[in-house]
Design a protein around this motif. Structure first.
Motif, PDB file in Angstrom:
ATOM      1  N   ASN A 162      69.763  65.584  24.999  1.00 41.47           N
ATOM      2  CA  ASN A 162      69.189  65.708  26.338  1.00 41.47           C
ATOM      3  C   ASN A 162      70.052  65.047  27.410  1.00 41.47           C
ATOM      4  OD1 ASN A 162      66.299  66.971  26.148  1.00 41.47           O
ATOM      5  ND2 ASN A 162      66.439  65.590  24.398  1.00 41.47           N
ATOM      6  N   GLN A 163      71.236  64.569  26.987  1.00 46.01           N
ATOM      7  CA  GLN A 163      72.218  63.982  27.900  1.00 46.01           C
ATOM      8  C   GLN A 163      71.626  62.833  28.725  1.00 46.01           C
ATOM      9  OE1 GLN A 163      73.537  67.696  29.873  1.00 46.01           O
ATOM     10  NE2 GLN A 163      75.428  67.532  28.665  1.00 46.01           N
ATOM     11  N   LEU A 164      70.967  61.933  28.039  1.00 47.13           N
ATOM     12  CA  LEU A 164      70.377  60.755  28.677  1.00 47.13           C
ATOM     13  C   LEU A 164      71.009  59.510  28.065  1.00 47.13           C
ATOM     14  CD1 LEU A 164      66.645  61.912  28.703  1.00 47.13           C
ATOM     15  CD2 LEU A 164      68.135  61.648  30.704  1.00 47.13           C
ATOM     16  N   GLU A 165      71.474  58.610  28.912  1.00 47.64           N
ATOM     17  CA  GLU A 165      72.188  57.419  28.452  1.00 47.64           C
ATOM     18  C   GLU A 165      71.203  56.271  28.259  1.00 47.64           C
ATOM     19  OE1 GLU A 165      75.932  54.558  29.775  1.00 47.64           O
ATOM     20  OE2 GLU A 165      75.724  56.570  30.639  1.00 47.64           O
ATOM     21  N   VAL A 166      70.852  56.023  27.020  1.00 50.89           N
ATOM     22  CA  VAL A 166      69.959  54.932  26.661  1.00 50.89           C
ATOM     23  C   VAL A 166      70.549  54.202  25.458  1.00 50.89           C
ATOM     24  CG1 VAL A 166      67.892  56.130  27.519  1.00 50.89           C
ATOM     25  CG2 VAL A 166      68.571  56.393  25.120  1.00 50.89           C
ATOM     26  N   LEU A 203      60.535  43.402  18.042  1.00 56.51           N
ATOM     27  CA  LEU A 203      61.588  43.163  19.039  1.00 56.51           C
ATOM     28  C   LEU A 203      62.783  42.388  18.476  1.00 56.51           C
ATOM     29  CD1 LEU A 203      59.377  42.330  22.153  1.00 56.51           C
ATOM     30  CD2 LEU A 203      60.953  44.254  21.947  1.00 56.51           C
ATOM     31  N   ALA A 204      62.932  42.386  17.161  1.00 54.73           N
ATOM     32  CA  ALA A 204      63.999  41.593  16.546  1.00 54.73           C
ATOM     33  C   ALA A 204      65.389  41.999  17.014  1.00 54.73           C
ATOM     34  CB  ALA A 204      63.910  41.692  15.023  1.00 54.73           C
ATOM     35  N   ALA A 205      65.569  43.269  17.390  1.00 55.88           N
ATOM     36  CA  ALA A 205      66.893  43.749  17.807  1.00 55.88           C
ATOM     37  C   ALA A 205      67.132  43.598  19.305  1.00 55.88           C
ATOM     38  CB  ALA A 205      67.054  45.218  17.409  1.00 55.88           C
ATOM     39  N   ILE A 206      66.168  43.017  20.037  1.00 50.39           N
ATOM     40  CA  ILE A 206      66.253  42.918  21.499  1.00 50.39           C
ATOM     41  C   ILE A 206      66.447  41.466  21.897  1.00 50.39           C
ATOM     42  CG2 ILE A 206      65.133  43.503  23.688  1.00 50.39           C
ATOM     43  CD1 ILE A 206      65.647  45.916  21.869  1.00 50.39           C
ATOM     44  N   ASN A 207      67.608  41.156  22.493  1.00 55.57           N
ATOM     45  CA  ASN A 207      67.857  39.815  23.036  1.00 55.57           C
ATOM     46  C   ASN A 207      67.548  39.740  24.526  1.00 55.57           C
ATOM     47  OD1 ASN A 207      68.870  38.733  20.562  1.00 55.57           O
ATOM     48  ND2 ASN A 207      70.792  39.834  20.928  1.00 55.57           N
ATOM     49  N   GLU A 208      67.566  40.898  25.191  1.00 57.92           N
ATOM     50  CA  GLU A 208      67.335  40.948  26.628  1.00 57.92           C
ATOM     51  C   GLU A 208      65.868  40.637  26.960  1.00 57.92           C
ATOM     52  OE1 GLU A 208      70.599  43.904  25.569  1.00 57.92           O
ATOM     53  OE2 GLU A 208      68.670  43.262  24.745  1.00 57.92           O
ATOM     54  N   ARG A 209      65.608  40.405  28.256  1.00 58.58           N
ATOM     55  CA  ARG A 209      64.255  40.118  28.727  1.00 58.58           C
ATOM     56  C   ARG A 209      63.803  41.293  29.602  1.00 58.58           C
ATOM     57  NH1 ARG A 209      62.795  35.142  27.424  1.00 58.58           N
ATOM     58  NH2 ARG A 209      61.138  34.999  28.967  1.00 58.58           N
ATOM     59  N   PRO A 210      63.059  42.233  29.032  1.00 57.97           N
ATOM     60  CA  PRO A 210      62.698  43.443  29.782  1.00 57.97           C
ATOM     61  C   PRO A 210      61.730  43.163  30.929  1.00 57.97           C
ATOM     62  CG  PRO A 210      62.414  43.727  27.399  1.00 57.97           C
ATOM     63  CD  PRO A 210      62.596  42.278  27.642  1.00 57.97           C
ATOM     64  N   ARG A 227      67.426  50.913  33.256  1.00 60.42           N
ATOM     65  CA  ARG A 227      68.158  50.743  31.997  1.00 60.42           C
ATOM     66  C   ARG A 227      67.108  50.760  30.887  1.00 60.42           C
ATOM     67  NH1 ARG A 227      70.795  45.283  29.439  1.00 60.42           N
ATOM     68  NH2 ARG A 227      71.489  46.237  27.486  1.00 60.42           N
ATOM     69  N   VAL A 228      67.262  51.632  29.905  1.00 57.76           N
ATOM     70  CA  VAL A 228      66.230  51.831  28.887  1.00 57.76           C
ATOM     71  C   VAL A 228      66.783  51.502  27.502  1.00 57.76           C
ATOM     72  CG1 VAL A 228      64.616  53.457  27.841  1.00 57.76           C
ATOM     73  CG2 VAL A 228      65.106  53.597  30.298  1.00 57.76           C
ATOM     74  N   LEU A 244      64.802  46.818  33.677  1.00 55.53           N
ATOM     75  CA  LEU A 244      65.089  46.999  32.256  1.00 55.53           C
ATOM     76  C   LEU A 244      63.785  47.346  31.545  1.00 55.53           C
ATOM     77  CD1 LEU A 244      66.860  46.800  29.714  1.00 55.53           C
ATOM     78  CD2 LEU A 244      66.426  44.328  29.709  1.00 55.53           C
ATOM     79  N   VAL A 245      63.793  48.462  30.840  1.00 52.00           N
ATOM     80  CA  VAL A 245      62.598  48.970  30.173  1.00 52.00           C
ATOM     81  C   VAL A 245      62.854  49.041  28.670  1.00 52.00           C
ATOM     82  CG1 VAL A 245      60.923  50.851  30.040  1.00 52.00           C
ATOM     83  CG2 VAL A 245      62.104  50.386  32.211  1.00 52.00           C
TER      84      VAL A 245
END
Length: 356
Positions: A261-265, A273-280, A240-241, A217-218
């Motif tokens: 660019n047809q990239l799934e992110v 990082l307030a919007a990020i709950n995951e642990r990259p 996963r970005v 996870l990036v």
């Protein structure tokens, strides 16, 4: 906490900075508070710390920045003022009855013209526009362009090195997206997005080092138009970005670029990082070091601190920074190891690791 004598407000910067470095208001805010009707229905634009939101009693705030929205929230709460409403994008219909637009002049003239164009398209021709900023930051050619493209133009006298301008019917269109190509990526950006027209030199130095990110996870922290995160996803599709930025215009630009660019992110709007709950497993960052016209490191240090807390066990953070910036000491306090991947006369790339 600082006391704004003109309005009787107690205000703080967010993220926090020493008062001798920056205050939550300046002489241009003073000028606006002294000259304008604070009870009139008002649209506030680019109110960095919410000082004007606290001073104007009947307003809606339009801010691109999640950080500015949080500063506004805290200062309104601190002064027991009603929360009012804040928007990150202008859409019709706006609340009825707005009679004046108050804009703190930004660094970027294209952004100012874009704001004026959007407002003029949505508000009545009778709307009065008040633009304020420190005189030294407002070039004469900006003033000439504003005068040539408005039905009414008035310059007030300079007071305490601040300038106040009044306009009616500013005849600007919303500004187009601009961009560039990097390898297989075509990147476009809205006005106000960092390095909108060409590849940023710091990012150019960092890009070759991203090839070591092959899985996990990036997070592209402070993603701008999405260049770093989209480059990682393109060269390592199994990653996963998540891309996140304080600027809503940057988030919209990155989403559009991912789609084209047809990239799934996953692209999210938030302060650091307030919007990020995951642990990259990885965080990549080309952090800002300007807040308006001031060179400040507080936002970058906030990003580093949150990253050190948020990374997965054994996770890594890759940072590119101008060499003169004093980042080494705070990074060494926050991370188990800090190595220099690259340095030249202008830039340095740090690779920071979190303990397992």
């Amino acid at each position: 906490m600082a006391y704004w004598q003109t309005t009787g407000l107690q205000l703080e910067c967010y993220p926090s900075v020493p008062e001798h470095v920056a205050r939550p208001w300046d002489a241009a805010d003073d000028y606006l508070a002294e000259q304008l009707d604070l009870d009139a229905p008002t649209l506030l634009i680019n109110d960095r710390y919410g000082s004007l939101a606290c001073a104007f009693h009947n307003h809606i705030s339009w801010t691109d920045s999640a950080c500015a929205a949080e500063a506004r929230r805290q200062n309104l709460e601190r002064n027991a003022r009603p929360a009012g409403s804040v928007v990150h994008q202008l859409t019709a219909p706006l609340p009825e009855g707005i009679i004046q637009v108050v804009i703190k002049i930004p660094k970027n003239f294209e952004q100012l013209k874009d704001w004026l164009g959007q407002c003029h398209a949505l508000l009545p021709d009778t709307t009065r526009y008040y633009l304020a900023g420190m005189a030294k930051h407002i070039p004469v050619n900006w003033l000439q362009t504003l005068e040539a493209n408005s039905s009414h133009y008035q310059q007030f006298r300079i007071v305490r090195k601040a300038r106040l301008i009044s306009l009616k019917q500013p005849a600007f269109d919303a500004q187009p997206e601009l961009g560039y190509r990097y390898q297989q990526l075509q990147l476009q950006s809205l006005p106000g997005v960092f390095s909108r027209k060409k590849l940023d030199i710091g990012s150019q130095v960092l890009l070759p080092h991203l090839s070591q990110i092959r899985s996990g996870l990036v997070c592209d922290l402070g993603c701008g138009n999405g260049l770093l995160g989209l480059s990682i996803k393109q060269q390592a599709p199994q990653t996963r970005v998540i891309l996140t930025d304080d600027s809503y215009a940057a988030v919209l630009s990155a989403r559009n670029n991912a789609s084209s660019n047809q990239l799934e992110v996953d692209v999210r709007h938030g302060d650091a990082l307030a919007a990020i709950n995951e642990r990259p497993d990885w965080i990549v960052c080309n952090p800002p070091y300007h807040d308006g016209h001031k060179e400040l490191t507080n936002t970058a240090v906030t990003m580093f601190r949150q990253s050190a807390q948020q990374l997965a066990s054994g996770g890594k953070m890759m940072i590119v920074a101008n060499r003169h910036l004093p980042y080494s000491a705070p990074l060494k306090r926050l991370f188990r190891s800090v190595n220099v991947l690259h340095q030249d006369s202008r830039f340095i790339i740090y690779l920071c690791a979190k303990p397992n």
